[in-house]
Structure formats: C-alpha cells, structure tokens
Design an enzyme around this catalytic site. Structure first.
Site, PDB file in Angstrom:
ATOM      1  N   ASN A 156       9.975 -16.453 -51.001  1.00  2.21           N
ATOM      2  CA  ASN A 156      10.686 -17.276 -49.875  1.00  2.21           C
ATOM      3  C   ASN A 156      11.862 -16.887 -49.038  1.00  2.21           C
ATOM      4  OD1 ASN A 156      12.017 -18.284 -51.989  1.00  2.21           O
ATOM      5  ND2 ASN A 156      12.407 -20.714 -49.940  1.00  2.21           N
ATOM      6  N   GLU A 253      15.593 -24.054 -60.693  1.00  2.00           N
ATOM      7  CA  GLU A 253      15.827 -24.418 -59.163  1.00  2.00           C
ATOM      8  C   GLU A 253      14.361 -24.563 -58.114  1.00  2.00           C
ATOM      9  OE1 GLU A 253      15.877 -25.464 -55.815  1.00  2.00           O
ATOM     10  OE2 GLU A 253      15.451 -22.914 -55.723  1.00  2.00           O
ATOM     11  N   CYS A 287      12.236 -24.590 -50.061  1.00  2.33           N
ATOM     12  CA  CYS A 287      12.368 -25.839 -51.383  1.00  2.33           C
ATOM     13  C   CYS A 287      13.264 -27.324 -51.127  1.00  2.33           C
ATOM     14  CB  CYS A 287      12.640 -25.726 -52.109  1.00  2.33           C
ATOM     15  SG  CYS A 287      14.536 -24.910 -52.122  1.00  2.33           S
ATOM     16  N   GLU A 468      23.253 -24.029 -58.774  1.00  2.00           N
ATOM     17  CA  GLU A 468      24.385 -22.565 -59.116  1.00  2.00           C
ATOM     18  C   GLU A 468      25.085 -22.676 -57.255  1.00  2.00           C
ATOM     19  OE1 GLU A 468      19.861 -19.889 -58.890  1.00  2.00           O
ATOM     20  OE2 GLU A 468      20.164 -21.450 -57.600  1.00  2.00           O
TER      21      GLU A 468
END
Length: 498
Positions: A156, A253, A287, A468
């Site tokens: 994505n 993630e 997400c 992150e």
C-alpha cells in the site's frame, strides 16, 4: 511475456542489477488492469547471493563512522526529492493511488524518515553511556549494529515503507536484503539505484523480488539477524514465529480495526472530515484506517447528513489529474475481497447502506477494466457484525452510535487489534482522558493519519511488535554491549590463600 509499459524489473545486489533465476510474474496497473512490467523473481540461490553480498558489505559499513554514513544517506535524500514526481508517477501506476497523493505523501514522507535517521546518527544518536561505579571502576555501553537484516515491504505504501525500514537499518550500520510486495514491486530497483548513486557501498542495500516463498526463505535464513515486516496479522504471526525459532530480532507492523470516537461537543464538520480521512484516503488501504466511527445517538442524523453532503468531494478518475483524490483497489484479488465484505454487510449483517455499495462505479471513461469500487458507508451497525469486527482494508466506513463516552471507550477497546485510535472534541482535557483509556499504540486528537518521522509508531495487542520511526525507532536496529573496566590494578577473587 506480453509487452508492458516499464522495462523488466530484476534483483539488485553487489551494487548492480542481477537477473533472477526464479519465475517471471507481472505487475498490473490497478486503474486499467493492464500489465506494467515483467518482474524476475529470485530463486533460493539468488537469495543466498544477495545475503552473501550483504554479509561482505557489513564489516566496512558497520565500522564507517556514523557521521560519514549520515553524509551518504543525506545524498540519497536529495536524490529522492529531486526525483519526487518521477518516482511518484511510478508509484501511482503500480499502486493505483492518485498522483495528488503519491507526489505529496509517499516519496516525501519516505525521504523525511531517511533524513531524520541520517541526522540522528550524525548528531550522536548512536552514542552509548558511561557510569562511574567507584573511583577506579566504570561501565560504558555501545550501540552496535545487528548484522544482515531482512525487510519485507507492503503493497500500500511501497517506497515509503521501504524507506521506513532501510533508513534506520542503514543509519545504524546494518545491511539489508529487502523484498518488495509482489503486488507493487516497481520501487525496489529504483530505491536501490538511488542508494548506489548516493554512494552507499555495494551490498549494503539489496533487493530480491518474489512472492511469499521468497519472503519465507529470506526471513528464515540463518544469516539474517533481524526481520522487519509490514503486512496482515496472519502472515505477520507466521513470520514472527519463524524468526523466533532462530532467535532473530523482529519488528512487526500489522493490521488494525481502529476506532474513531466523535465526542458530543465535537465540531460536526471537522468530525466528518476526520472520519472521511480515516476511511477513504488511499481508497481505504491504510493499516491505521479508522473504520469504526462511534457517534453520539443524538448526533447521528446530523452526522449522516453532513457526511452525505461531503461524499461528492470524493473524486475518482484519471489518476494523474491533481483533482483526483480516490483511486482503484490495488489488485483483482483485493477487489474481490472488499466487494465480498460489502455484500456481506448488506446481505448477512443487514446493515443500512448509506452510500456506495458493491455496484461497479460509472463515469470512468477509459478505466472500465480497473479495480474500482464505490466509497461505502454503512450505518445502524452493531459490534457483532463481520464488517465491524474484521479488517476490510478498503473504503468501507461503519457508523456506530453510543449513549455515554465510557460505553464508547469500552466498545472501542473490544477488539484483538490495537494499532490506532482517535478522538474528536473541543474539550482537550476530555480528549486526553479518552486517549489515555484507548488500547492502541498510535492515537490522534482532532486529526487522523499523520505519521511524521519524529513520531514513534507501533501497534498494541495483535497489531504488532516494536516501533518504527522517532528516536525509539533507531533502538530497534542496534544491540547493546556493556563493558565494565576495573582500573584498581588487582583482580577481586574469593579464591585467595587464607
């Protein structure tokens, strides 16, 4: 294979393009379903070669002073910014996201993260600590790189995610073998060539192409010290399990089913704007999507009216037109999945369709073959519905009403996922109280979706492991070494003559 728009994409290691010996697959333009490029996948021996290249490069790169690594990476930042529009066009054709988005978000935010970590290590971000134990003894710590790391990208945000992984990895002195998603693979070679042009030594950043079999072999390889994965929960669990068996470091993630809570005092227009950004940006393929929108009972009618009024500002069409802000879904498989959820919402969940639905959108001349879907809103939803419980990863908003804020918080937390959450209100004191009770790793107040380089992000519960970006993001790519120095001139021992 048939002619396509781009030249074939290959593997990249030892600082140059390498022809893979695996199968050939194809990248597809989601807006038209036409081929973009033939992609040469890696065989196991190709992956071995890429890992060996990273191994050979590790010693020199890891012992290069951080300030020198920083200077090289900052050159890559400038190259990314100089070629922003060129790279964004490729991202648009590969992902189906509008150029108005890829040219202002994808490359820009990726370059921002690379700049952040380059500056962080250049300014002492890898410095250790010293502790005086007593007059003649002290302890010092060092942050040392892990070794050869694997990055598994998502489809994505291809180049952004590639940079979110490679930036801290390389800045910390590691080397990387990166596998793009097979759905959106065009960026991998582009980024590798930019790193090489900037002066990153051969073998420091390498690319292997392919599907799940390539990712599985790469992440389970004995040499790999760390795996950084972005993707769906089920795949992430398998990757994490494999990594744990080899005692590898991991960052995961994963997905979410995030709540947006509209408090009773919220500005109606801003609340609707926030809910739309949380559901329809990137055609809902984010997400952190806030797909469960909780609104007070007495605001329901006004919220739905304002939402319907603003839905006309969702503009599908020519992806290179800067006025277009809504693209197709990324692939035929994903299109079928999202349409299946929409049909389930209508036929099985019996939710009320406020707008959108499963019918193919009209008025898309020249784009009729693409994976286009209508932005969809369901209302009168309940927590037990499948469309409310499961991550759809598409432009499907569900509206849920509540009687009290405590009830909304309790229901918002009633999920196995915990990636993101947000609240809209004029009362900042109440906003902080609500945020404190929401079980999610990424939270927003009166906004949605922004994730700057300075902000450490990561999921709770089954939405991930580790973070992150931000200063904490660098810690995920180093290991600690502690040394105690005794300067007394004698060695303490219990084994002495009585």
């Amino acid at each position: 294979m048939a002619d396509s728009f781009y030249p074939p994409r290959h593997l990249y290691y030892d600082g140059q393009v390498q022809v893979g010996s695996g199968a050939i697959f194809r990248s597809i333009d989601p807006s038209t379903a036409q081929p973009l490029a033939d992609i040469h996948a890696a065989s196991n021996s190709d992956i071995d070669s890429a890992i060996q290249s990273a191994q050979r490069a590790f010693h020199h790169w890891s012992t290069t002073p951080p300030i020198l690594r920083s200077r090289v990476l900052l050159k890559a930042v400038q190259l990314l910014r100089d070629r922003n529009d060129e790279i964004a066009r490729t991202e648009t054709q590969d992902t189906g996201k509008p150029f108005s988005e890829t040219s202002t978000v994808d490359v820009v935010t990726g370059a921002d993260v690379l700049e952040f970590f380059a500056n962080l290590v250049g300014a002492g971000g890898l410095n250790g600590e010293t502790t005086q134990l007593r007059e003649d003894a002290w302890v010092y710590t060092k942050k040392e790189p892990l070794g050869v790391c694997a990055g598994i990208g998502a489809w994505n945000y291809p180049i952004q995610i590639a940079l979110w992984k490679s930036a801290p990895c390389l800045a910390a002195g590691n080397t990387m073998v990166y596998k793009p998603s097979e759905v959106t693979p065009l960026h991998g070679q582009i980024l590798a060539e930019i790193f090489t042009e900037a002066g990153v030594p051969p073998g420091v950043f390498n690319v292997v192409q392919g599907g799940g079999d390539v990712g599985a072999y790469l992440t389970s390889h004995d040499v790999i010290a760390k795996v950084s994965f972005t993707g769906q929960v089920s795949t992430g669990k398998k990757v994490a399990s494999s990594a744990a068996a080899g005692m590898k470091y991991t960052t995961m993630e994963l997905g979410g089913k995030s709540p947006v809570i509209i408090l009773p005092d919220a500005d109606l227009e801003q609340a609707v704007d926030g809910a739309m950004m949380a559901n329809f940006f990137s055609t809902g393929q984010v997400c952190t999507n806030g797909t469960r929108v909780f609104i007070p009972n007495d605001m329901k009618e006004a919220f739905e009216e304002k939402l319907l009024e603003k839905m006309k500002y969702v503009r599908a069409g020519d992806l290179m037109d800067m006025n277009t802000n809504f693209g197709p879904l990324v692939s035929e498989m994903h299109y079928n999945k999202v349409i299946g959820y929409i049909k389930h919402g209508l036929e099985k969940d019996r939710a009320t369709l406020l707008c959108g639905g499963p019918d193919y959108p009209r008025d898309l001349p020249g784009l009729e073959g693409g994976y286009w879907v209508r932005p969809t809103v369901f209302t009168d939803c309940t927590d037990s519905m499948k469309i409310v419980q499961e991550e759809i990863f598409g432009p499907v908003m569900t509206l849920l009403t509540y009687k009290s804020v405590e009830e909304a918080i309790e229901r918002a937390n009633a999920t196995a996922l915990g990636l993101a959450a947000g609240v809209f209100t004029k009362d900042l004191n109440m906003a902080h109280k609500v945020i404190a009770k929401l079980e999610a790793g990424i939270t927003w107040v009166n906004t949605w979706g922004e994730s700057p380089a300075e902000m450490s992000v990561g999921g709770w519960k089954q939405s991930g492991v580790g973070v992150e970006n931000g200063k904490r993001g660098l810690e995920a790519w180093v290991r600690n070494k502690s040394t105690l120095v005794d300067m007394s001139g004698t060695v303490p021992t219990v084994f002495s003559k009585l």
